[in-house]
Each structure stands twice: as structure tokens, then as C-alpha cells.
Design a protein around this motif. Structure first.
Motif, short mmCIF file in Angstrom:
data_model
loop_
_atom_site.label_atom_id
_atom_site.label_comp_id
_atom_site.label_asym_id
_atom_site.label_seq_id
_atom_site.Cartn_x
_atom_site.Cartn_y
_atom_site.Cartn_z
N TYR A 124 -2.36 3.41 14.12
CA TYR A 124 -2.99 3.85 12.87
C TYR A 124 -4.46 3.43 12.73
CZ TYR A 124 1.90 4.58 11.65
OH TYR A 124 3.21 5.00 11.65
N GLY A 125 -4.99 2.66 13.68
CA GLY A 125 -6.36 2.19 13.55
C GLY A 125 -6.41 0.77 13.01
N ASN A 126 -7.62 0.20 13.00
CA ASN A 126 -7.76 -1.23 12.72
C ASN A 126 -7.71 -1.61 11.24
OD1 ASN A 126 -8.00 -1.78 15.44
ND2 ASN A 126 -10.23 -1.58 15.43
N ASP A 127 -7.55 -0.66 10.34
CA ASP A 127 -7.54 -0.99 8.91
C ASP A 127 -6.18 -1.46 8.40
OD1 ASP A 127 -10.20 -0.40 8.64
OD2 ASP A 127 -9.86 1.68 8.04
N ILE A 128 -5.13 -1.13 9.13
CA ILE A 128 -3.78 -1.48 8.65
C ILE A 128 -3.31 -2.70 9.43
CG2 ILE A 128 -1.42 -0.64 8.31
CD1 ILE A 128 -2.59 2.20 8.27
N ASN A 129 -3.60 -3.89 8.89
CA ASN A 129 -3.36 -5.12 9.64
C ASN A 129 -2.92 -6.30 8.79
OD1 ASN A 129 -5.79 -5.90 8.40
ND2 ASN A 129 -6.99 -5.10 10.11
N GLU A 174 10.62 -7.20 -6.79
CA GLU A 174 9.45 -6.70 -7.52
C GLU A 174 8.16 -7.25 -6.92
OE1 GLU A 174 7.65 -6.72 -12.07
OE2 GLU A 174 9.77 -7.15 -11.76
N ASP A 175 8.16 -8.56 -6.61
CA ASP A 175 6.96 -9.17 -6.03
C ASP A 175 6.72 -8.65 -4.61
OD1 ASP A 175 4.80 -10.99 -6.57
OD2 ASP A 175 5.67 -12.35 -5.09
N LEU A 176 7.80 -8.35 -3.89
CA LEU A 176 7.68 -7.77 -2.55
C LEU A 176 6.94 -6.43 -2.63
CD1 LEU A 176 8.55 -7.76 0.52
CD2 LEU A 176 10.57 -6.49 -0.25
N GLN A 177 7.33 -5.60 -3.57
CA GLN A 177 6.70 -4.28 -3.74
C GLN A 177 5.22 -4.42 -4.07
OE1 GLN A 177 8.06 -1.41 -3.13
NE2 GLN A 177 10.26 -1.81 -3.09
N LYS A 178 4.85 -5.43 -4.85
CA LYS A 178 3.45 -5.65 -5.22
C LYS A 178 2.62 -6.06 -4.01
CE LYS A 178 4.28 -7.16 -10.00
NZ LYS A 178 4.29 -8.33 -10.89
N ASN A 179 3.23 -6.85 -3.11
CA ASN A 179 2.50 -7.40 -1.97
C ASN A 179 2.34 -6.41 -0.83
OD1 ASN A 179 1.73 -10.51 -1.74
ND2 ASN A 179 3.39 -10.30 -3.20
N VAL A 180 3.28 -5.51 -0.69
CA VAL A 180 3.23 -4.54 0.42
C VAL A 180 2.41 -3.34 -0.01
CG1 VAL A 180 4.59 -2.98 1.85
CG2 VAL A 180 5.41 -5.30 1.42
N THR A 181 1.30 -3.11 0.71
CA THR A 181 0.41 -2.00 0.40
C THR A 181 0.29 -1.07 1.61
OG1 THR A 181 -1.63 -3.01 1.25
CG2 THR A 181 -0.92 -3.65 -0.98
N ASP A 182 -0.57 -0.08 1.49
CA ASP A 182 -0.80 0.84 2.61
C ASP A 182 -1.54 0.17 3.76
OD1 ASP A 182 0.49 2.86 1.29
OD2 ASP A 182 -1.34 3.72 0.44
N LYS A 183 -2.01 -1.06 3.54
CA LYS A 183 -2.71 -1.82 4.59
C LYS A 183 -1.77 -2.79 5.31
CE LYS A 183 -6.90 -0.31 3.50
NZ LYS A 183 -7.68 0.55 4.42
N THR A 184 -0.52 -2.87 4.87
CA THR A 184 0.43 -3.84 5.45
C THR A 184 1.02 -3.29 6.75
OG1 THR A 184 0.99 -4.56 3.21
CG2 THR A 184 2.45 -5.27 4.98
N CYS A 185 1.00 -4.14 7.79
CA CYS A 185 1.56 -3.71 9.08
C CYS A 185 2.88 -4.40 9.40
CB CYS A 185 0.57 -3.95 10.21
SG CYS A 185 0.33 -5.68 10.68
N ALA A 186 3.20 -5.51 8.71
CA ALA A 186 4.42 -6.25 9.04
C ALA A 186 4.87 -7.13 7.88
CB ALA A 186 4.19 -7.13 10.28
#
Length: 389
Positions: A124-129, A174-186
Motif C-alpha cells: 500500500y505504500g509507506n504511509d500505512i505503517n 470502543e477504544d480499539l476502534q478509535k485507535n485503528v485508522t486507515d494508517k494502521t498496518c498491524a
């Protein structure tokens, strides 16, 4: 060799990174350790979960000694049979695809972090890390592993850290959903937070993490450095929760006392790393692998069932003791919450009376050898009960 004052030499010549207990360990057999004066101790620590078969297990000693007489080291530029055999066993028993061998749990977590970021970068490129881990977690003391560790007490004094890590509350969807964004890889987590106080994660939380990783094509990393290799009553703790991670890290108990760790890679990520992407001089050392082969061969269904039964036996006895509020953990990874007493003081008093045990936050932590006998369990628990009284 001349006799030395061991404690004095240690205090003067070894960097003071450990608050050692007042015990000079000299020898051991099974779950019994003997100090330099001949005093015996029941061992409820297993070297912090390392001595899975106890001290000087005959089969393990024989396997390691046989390999020592044959080939002690050759580096990863060449093939060795013990390494190949351990890899075959681990992949066959887990259904995961490939193994990378390291020397420790922190190193195993390092390669997992690198593989997750490379998977995402390649695709996906270097932005999702970004990598999401949990508050109260512990993943090691190297710079990447300590960054992944969600405890400020381990971060103090060592800034700056790697970027792009976030931390969510354990068991909080709920906190998991807040932390995981489109930039999260793992997402990286422990099934039971060991150093964090033997805190169990909930099945629904773990299954939601897996589902989220599948939906967003993130890498699901499970750190089984302390929970793995039979400690919880199955080869890996994740097996009891109906999930299948992309990467499983392990260490401690697999070597039976020698330094070895590694990461198991599922099909999704097994070919992400190639020549030159990662390496280690000692990882998968043939002597350490000979010990690991003995450990894994011994851990059949009957052995693991007995580990689970011993754990339940200990929990039941612990819950009947004075000052004990609750008991957490699985199998022979046990956390004991107490009231009216300080865990560190109880562990120190127990040591004086012949029991080696541990702390984890404000709990007493028990990690006995998986081969401990019921007689040794009873003897150790009696010492603990007397101290709590």
C-alpha cells in the motif's frame, strides 16, 4: 579457580540493571533449586517461564549434550538439521507456514514489527505503517519492542522512540476502534499480559481484533513469549480462543533453558522478508534447537492436559488462602491478587522460607516448571500460605 565472594563481585563488576533477590543459585533438579550453602527451594519461577522442563531434565541434557559434541554453531549461512526439525514441528502443530529464529522474545517481536510494516509498505505504500498495541502490555526492551510496550514506566528516560505506535485499552472494543485508522498496518497483543499483572484478554475482544485485521488487511501479531510453548495448557494460548494470528512470536520455554526465540508466519506474510531484510548470527543455533526439539517432542496432548490440570489445582488451593482476593491466568501462568500485604514483601518472605516466586505489578506471579510434581506444588503452596497467614 579461586573462590570468590559472588555477591560482592556481582555488585562491583556487573551493571546494576537487576534488583536481585538474596539467593546464589548453585544447582537444581526438576522444580528444586539449591543455593551455594545447600539450602533447597521449591521453584515457582522456572527462570521467568524459561525452564519448561525444570532444572537439568535428563532428556533435555542428553539432547543438548549430544548436539554439543557434534556441532555447536555454524551461522545461518548454512543449513542445520536441528533448526529444520524444530521448524517442521512448529509449523505442523500450528498450521502456520514458516519460522524465523531469534535469540529472545524482544528480538522475535522486532522481526514481527518489521515484517508487518514491510507487508503494508510493499502493498500500500509507506504511509500505512502505524501499529496498535495495548496499554499495560510488555513486548521487550529493545527500542522497537519497548515502544510497542504500552507502559510509561518502561519508556521513562529513553526518549525519543520509534514513531507511529498507538495504544488502546485492553478488552475495550470502543477504544480499539478509535485507535485503528486507515494508517494502521498491524495490531499486536498478548493473550495474557504477563508483566502487566497476569491480565487475561477476553475472547470477544480477541475475536474482534482478528476480524478487524482481516477486514482492513492488517497484520495480526500475537506475542506468546510468555504464554506459549505449553505454559497455558495448549502449545500456544491463542488456540483456546478460536483465532489464528498472522504472526506468533515465542521464546522463553521453547529452549528449556537455552536462549532461543522466534516468530511463526502465516501464509499472508510468510514471504514478506527476503535475503538481507533481517538476520541474526546466533538465531536457531543448533544446540539451542536440539533443546527445543526435546521440549516440543515432550509436549504431547497428555502433557498439555496435565499442565492445565495442575493449573486448576493450584488456583483452587490459592483461592482458599488468607489474603487472596482473586487468581488470574491460565494453566501454569498464574497471578495472585492479595489484600493487606505487599506482593514484593510476600515474595521476599517466601524466599526466606524456601519458595522462589515472582511479582507482576501488585500481584504475586507463579510460573513453575511445567513438569512440577503435585508434591512439589503442595510444598510450595504450603510455604506461601504460611507467609500469607
Amino acid at each position: 579457580m579461586k573462590k570468590i565472594d559472588i555477591k560482592k563481585a556481582d555488585q562491583e563488576k556487573i551493571v546494576g540493571t537487576y534488583a536481585r533477590y538474596d539467593l546464589v543459585a548453585d544447582s537444581g533438579k526438576g522444580a528444586v533449586c539449591v543455593d551455594e550453602k545447600g539450602k533447597e527451594y521449591i521453584d515457582f519461577t522456572a527462570g521467568i517461564g524459561v525452564n519448561s522442563l525444570g532444572f537439568c531434565d535428563e532428556g533435555w541434557v542428553k539432547a543438548v549434550t549430544k548436539q554439543l559434541k557434534k556441532l555447536q554453531h555454524v551461522s545461518n549461512l548454512f543449513y542445520t538439521e536441528p533448526q529444520a526439525r524444530v521448524a517442521e514441528l512448529l509449523t505442523a502443530r500450528t498450521g502456520l507456514s514458516k519460522v524465523f529464529f531469534s535469540n529472545s522474545g524482544a528480538e522475535a517481536n522486532e522481526v514481527a514489527i518489521k515484517a508487518a510494516r514491510k507487508y503494508s509498505n510493499n502493498k500500500y505504500g509507506n504511509d500505512i505503517n502505524w501499529i496498535t498495541t495495548l496499554e499495560n502490555s510488555f513486548h521487550g526492551r529493545t527500542m522497537a519492542a519497548i515502544t510497542a510496550t504500552g507502559q510509561e514506566s518502561y519508556h521513562k528516560d529513553f526518549y525519543p522512540f520509534l514513531g507511529n505506535f498507538s495504544y488502546c485499552k485492553p478488552n475495550d472494543l470502543e477504544d480499539l476502534q478509535k485507535n485503528v485508522t486507515d494508517k494502521t498496518c498491524a495490531i499486536m497483543l498478548e493473550i495474557i499480559q504477563g508483566e502487566g499483572g497476569v491480565v487475561n484478554l477476553k475472547k470477544e475482544f480477541l475475536q474482534e481484533v482478528e476480524e478487524l485485521c482481516r477486514r482492513k488487511d492488517m497484520v495480526f501479531i500475537v506475542d506468546e513469549v510468555q504464554t506459549g510453548i505449553g505454559r497455558t495448557g495448549t502449545l500456544f494460548a491463542y488456540e483456546q480462543f478460536g483465532i489464528k494470528p498472522d504472526i506468533v512470536t515465542f521464546a522463553k520455554g521453547i529452549g528449556g533453558g537455552l536462549p532461543i526465540g522466534g516468530a511463526l508466519f502465516g501464509e499472508k506474510v510468510c514471504d514478506v522478508l527476503g535475503p538481507g531484510n533481517h538476520g541474526t548470527t546466533y538465531g536457531g543455533n543448533p544446540v539451542a534447537c536440539a533443546g527445543a526439539l526435546e521440549v516440543l517432542t515432550r509436549m504431547d496432548e497428555a502433557f498439555l492436559k496435565e499442565v492445565a490440570e495442575k493449573g486448576e489445582y493450584m488456583k483452587k488451593k490459592l483461592l482458599s488462602m488468607p489474603s487472596v482476593v482473586s487468581v488470574s491466568g491460565m494453566g501454569l501462568m498464574i497471578g495472585v491478587e492479595i489484600e493487606g500485604k505487599e506482593a514484593k514483601a510476600v515474595v521476599a518472605a517466601a524466599l526466606e522460607n524456601g519458595l522462589m516466586s515472582l511479582t507482576a505489578k501488585d500481584k504475586i506471579r507463579l510460573l513453575p516448571p511445567l513438569t512440577i510434581t503435585y508434591e512439589e506444588i503442595d510444598k510450595g503452596l504450603k510455604i506461601l500460605e504460611d507467609v500469607l497467614k
